[in-house]
Design an enzyme around this catalytic site. Structure first.
Site, PDB file in Angstrom:
ATOM      1  N   ASP A  59       0.876  -1.184   0.000  1.00  0.00           N
ATOM      2  CA  ASP A  59       0.000   0.000   0.000  1.00  0.00           C
ATOM      3  C   ASP A  59       0.905   1.222   0.000  1.00  0.00           C
ATOM      4  O   ASP A  59       1.702   1.414   0.919  1.00  0.00           O
ATOM      5  CB  ASP A  59      -0.880  -0.039   1.272  1.00  0.00           C
ATOM      6  N   LEU A  60       0.805   2.034  -1.058  1.00  0.00           N
ATOM      7  CA  LEU A  60       1.694   3.186  -1.151  1.00  0.00           C
ATOM      8  C   LEU A  60       1.315   4.248  -0.122  1.00  0.00           C
ATOM      9  O   LEU A  60       0.149   4.384   0.248  1.00  0.00           O
ATOM     10  CB  LEU A  60       1.642   3.760  -2.567  1.00  0.00           C
ATOM     11  N   TYR A  64      -1.740  10.009  -3.542  1.00  0.00           N
ATOM     12  CA  TYR A  64      -1.932  11.175  -4.418  1.00  0.00           C
ATOM     13  C   TYR A  64      -0.915  12.263  -4.061  1.00  0.00           C
ATOM     14  O   TYR A  64      -0.416  12.962  -4.945  1.00  0.00           O
ATOM     15  CB  TYR A  64      -3.352  11.743  -4.287  1.00  0.00           C
ATOM     16  N   ARG A  96       0.477  15.119   8.387  1.00  0.00           N
ATOM     17  CA  ARG A  96      -0.093  14.251   9.439  1.00  0.00           C
ATOM     18  C   ARG A  96       0.593  14.511  10.772  1.00  0.00           C
ATOM     19  O   ARG A  96      -0.031  14.488  11.830  1.00  0.00           O
ATOM     20  CB  ARG A  96       0.012  12.775   9.043  1.00  0.00           C
ATOM     21  N   ASP A 151      -3.591   2.347  -5.300  1.00  0.00           N
ATOM     22  CA  ASP A 151      -2.260   2.295  -4.663  1.00  0.00           C
ATOM     23  C   ASP A 151      -2.022   1.007  -3.882  1.00  0.00           C
ATOM     24  O   ASP A 151      -1.176   0.966  -3.003  1.00  0.00           O
ATOM     25  CB  ASP A 151      -2.043   3.516  -3.757  1.00  0.00           C
ATOM     26  N   GLU A 152      -2.810  -0.023  -4.186  1.00  0.00           N
ATOM     27  CA  GLU A 152      -2.628  -1.280  -3.448  1.00  0.00           C
ATOM     28  C   GLU A 152      -2.557  -2.471  -4.402  1.00  0.00           C
ATOM     29  O   GLU A 152      -3.351  -2.574  -5.336  1.00  0.00           O
ATOM     30  CB  GLU A 152      -3.809  -1.518  -2.503  1.00  0.00           C
TER      31      GLU A 152
HETATM   32  P1  DGT Z   1      -1.800   6.020   3.452  1.00  0.00           P
HETATM   33  O1  DGT Z   1      -2.010   4.749   2.699  1.00  0.00           O
HETATM   34  O2  DGT Z   1      -2.541   6.073   4.758  1.00  0.00           O
HETATM   35  O3  DGT Z   1      -0.362   6.397   3.618  1.00  0.00           O
HETATM   36  O4  DGT Z   1      -2.457   7.223   2.604  1.00  0.00           O
HETATM   37  P2  DGT Z   1      -3.118   7.165   1.174  1.00  0.00           P
HETATM   38  O5  DGT Z   1      -3.296   8.562   0.739  1.00  0.00           O
HETATM   39  O6  DGT Z   1      -2.334   6.310   0.246  1.00  0.00           O
HETATM   40  O7  DGT Z   1      -4.540   6.560   1.497  1.00  0.00           O
HETATM   41  P3  DGT Z   1      -5.235   5.281   0.893  1.00  0.00           P
HETATM   42  O8  DGT Z   1      -4.238   4.213   0.659  1.00  0.00           O
HETATM   43  O9  DGT Z   1      -6.377   4.984   1.811  1.00  0.00           O
HETATM   44  O10 DGT Z   1      -5.858   5.774  -0.475  1.00  0.00           O
HETATM   45  C1  DGT Z   1      -5.097   5.914  -1.671  1.00  0.00           C
HETATM   46  C2  DGT Z   1      -5.531   7.164  -2.408  1.00  0.00           C
HETATM   47  O11 DGT Z   1      -6.931   7.102  -2.674  1.00  0.00           O
HETATM   48  C3  DGT Z   1      -5.326   8.446  -1.636  1.00  0.00           C
HETATM   49  O12 DGT Z   1      -4.034   8.988  -1.837  1.00  0.00           O
HETATM   50  C4  DGT Z   1      -6.400   9.334  -2.139  1.00  0.00           C
HETATM   51  C5  DGT Z   1      -7.519   8.388  -2.535  1.00  0.00           C
HETATM   52  N1  DGT Z   1      -8.551   8.338  -1.477  1.00  0.00           N
HETATM   53  C6  DGT Z   1      -8.437   7.806  -0.246  1.00  0.00           C
HETATM   54  N2  DGT Z   1      -9.568   7.961   0.461  1.00  0.00           N
HETATM   55  C7  DGT Z   1     -10.433   8.592  -0.361  1.00  0.00           C
HETATM   56  C8  DGT Z   1     -11.789   9.035  -0.212  1.00  0.00           C
HETATM   57  O13 DGT Z   1     -12.423   8.886   0.829  1.00  0.00           O
HETATM   58  N3  DGT Z   1     -12.346   9.658  -1.294  1.00  0.00           N
HETATM   59  C9  DGT Z   1     -11.664   9.836  -2.465  1.00  0.00           C
HETATM   60  N4  DGT Z   1     -12.288  10.437  -3.468  1.00  0.00           N
HETATM   61  N5  DGT Z   1     -10.407   9.430  -2.642  1.00  0.00           N
HETATM   62  C10 DGT Z   1      -9.796   8.830  -1.597  1.00  0.00           C
HETATM   63 MG    MG Z   2      -2.061   4.226   0.560  1.00  0.00          MG
END
Ligand code: DGT
Ligand code: MG
Length: 473
Positions: A59-60, A64, A96, A151-152
């Site tokens: 999981d990246l 974004y 964060r 990202d997974e």
């Molecule tokens: P992490 O994995 O906690 O380091 O952070 P992220 O940003 O990679 O979060 P993740 O893995 O849950 O989601 C991957 C991408 O998907 C994130 O960068 C932006 C998008 N994303 C996550 N949650 C939401 C959401 O609730 N709504 C929308 N539209 N996009 C989302």
């Molecule tokens: Mg992620």
């Protein structure tokens, strides 16, 4: 900092290193060597059949936000959030640390961290493209890569692990111990084949992460376990840019430590409510609940699945994803009540999808329009209609013929009228267009070198047109 699992240096040479004819660990399905050892040393393996796999979940980190930083390196090291409308969908780890949380409103995030930089993230093109580059890179390690989200990815590395076991013999583990953390800080035993396989899996996961970092500039977290469910659940234990293995004896612990029953895969709000009505609000209560009680409430099939999940069991194999089966895009908004506005929004979605179809090279044969109605301030479920795309329109897709845009919009509007009576006041909050039934363009269209050379560079980060050897999805 990442800690290392310890190996027991005093331990005698493990029995399962008994010489085995070479070539017998060679494939996932070829288990006779392991089974042979188990038959002689029955107490060596606690493993049921579901311990035979080694699965990596990657999981990246703040995906974004990382992509935005690659596109604009000036953002590096600064607190950064990515917004869609007024929602902060993710933020980097600098933000964060300053108390910003992902999926809050932009207003709340700015209040927490006034210096937060914001970029718009409505256009998913560059995230999608980076996502496919990551998957393609992981496929260089193993063809068994399954995309779970942008990202997974899941990777089944069982065969790679078994090859290393075979090639390196006992040195496989003693020379290179666990990479990253061990969930619950448990000791990895050289005497346990399941442990050793996971340890080798952790080395492969570290190589994958390093490759993604050095070649694409992205960091991520990995989980290494014996099935997809557990690999995903353990992967975020240490963040960012770290990895964790889950030993079989920690399965129950991992699940019991989830603070919310809804974090179990498959439990949404409705199921959580039904379980709460039975007094089942914690994972522990669910784990202890007699099967008959669950079966009465949820039905036999759902209850059994839930019980398996509670025990950390999952025998669903990693299924290689291949190119996407469909391409879709959607837009949500507070209110859209006019046909003209709908047509404009549908036109925008179709225009962006046509660019993706052009890069993809395949032609869709079905179009689907989905919308969400709002009646007296209550959002209804999504509703959709689909129809075949007439062959003369299909032909034009991906050729640069601009008339195709209007023809597809007209088709989508026909679908719209099947769902909405425009003579009556309407209020919708979401529109989505999906192209499916994607088929390769006829060979004649691809025979021209121009077909490849005129394909635009996809990424917003890279405006130069170039011919790439990477797969184009
Ligand atoms: P992490 O994995 O906690 O380091 O952070 P992220 O940003 O990679 O979060 P993740 O893995 O849950 O989601 C991957 C991408 O998907 C994130 O960068 C932006 C998008 N994303 C996550 N949650 C939401 C959401 O609730 N709504 C929308 N539209 N996009 C989302
Ligand atoms: Mg992620």
């Amino acid at each position: 900092m990442e800690s290392c699992g310890e190996e027991d240096e005093e331990a005698p040479e493990p029995d399962w290193w008994l010489p085995e004819p070479r070539g017998r660990f060679g494939s996932v399905s070829c288990k006779p060597a392991i089974l042979g050892v188990r038959a002689v040393h029955g107490n060596m393996m606690r493993s049921g059949s579901d311990l035979r796999r080694v699965i990596v979940h990657l999981d990246l980190d703040c995906f974004y936000a990382q992509v935005e930083t690659i596109c604009n390196p000036e953002l590096r090291g600064k607190p950064l959030g990515v917004q869609q409308k007024n929602l902060l969908i993710t933020c980097n780890y600098e933000a964060r640390k300053l108390g910003v949380k992902k999926t809050t409103t932009v207003k709340e995030a700015k209040e927490k961290c006034p210096e937060l930089l914001l970029v718009k993230g409505e256009d998913l093109t560059k995230y999608r493209e980076m996502s496919y580059k990551v998957t393609a890179l992981l496929e260089e390690f193993t063809p068994l890569v399954e995309r779970l989200a942008l990202d997974e990815n899941f990777m089944d590395v069982t065969e790679m692990v078994e090859k290393r076991l075979e090639e390196w013999g006992k040195d496989a583990f003693s020379q290179m111990p666990v990479s990253g953390h061990v969930y619950g800080n448990r000791t990895v035993s050289l005497h346990d084949l399941a442990h050793v396989k996971l340890a080798i899996g952790s080395q492969i996961a570290a190589e994958m992460r390093e490759s993604v970092r050095s070649r694409l500039g992205l960091t991520g977290c990995a989980g290494i376990a014996s099935n997809k469910l557990l690999a995903k659940m353990v992967s975020g234990t240490f963040r960012p840019n770290q990895q964790t293995i889950l030993l079989p004896e920690s399965r129950r612990d991992l699940i019991a430590h989830l603070d919310n029953i809804k974090k179990l895969p498959g439990i949404g709000s409705k199921t959580a409510q039904r379980l709460a009505a039975l007094g089942l609000t914690t994972i522990c209560s669910l784990q202890m609940c007699p099967a008959a009680v669950l079966e009465k409430e949820l039905g036999v099939s759902a209850a059994r699945t839930l019980q398996k999940v509670c025990r950390g069991e999952d025998d669903v194999p990693v299924t290689p994803s291949g190119p996407p089966q469909s391409l879709s895009d959607e837009d949500s908004f507070k209110k859209c009540s006019s046909e003209v506005e709908v047509e404009k929004k549908v036109g925008e979605l179709i225009a962006s999808l046509l660019v993706r179809l052009y890069k993809d090279g395949r032609k869709p044969h079905t179009i689907k329009l989905t919308l969400r109605k709002c009646i007296t301030n209550r959002w209804l479920n999504r509703e959709g209609r689909q129809c075949p795309i007439p062959p003369h329109v299909v032909q034009k897709i991906g050729t640069g013929d601009s008339s195709v845009q209007n023809q597809l919009v007209a088709l989508a509007m026909k679908l719209f009228h099947k769902m909405i009576n425009v003579k009556v006041l309407f209020h919708i909050t979401l529109l989505s267009v999906c192209f499916s039934n994607l088929k390769d363009a006829p060979a004649s269209a691809k025979q021209s070198i121009g077909f490849y050379l005129t394909r635009p560079s996809s990424s917003n980060c890279n405006k130069l047109v170039h011919v790439s050897s990477e797969p184009i999805y």
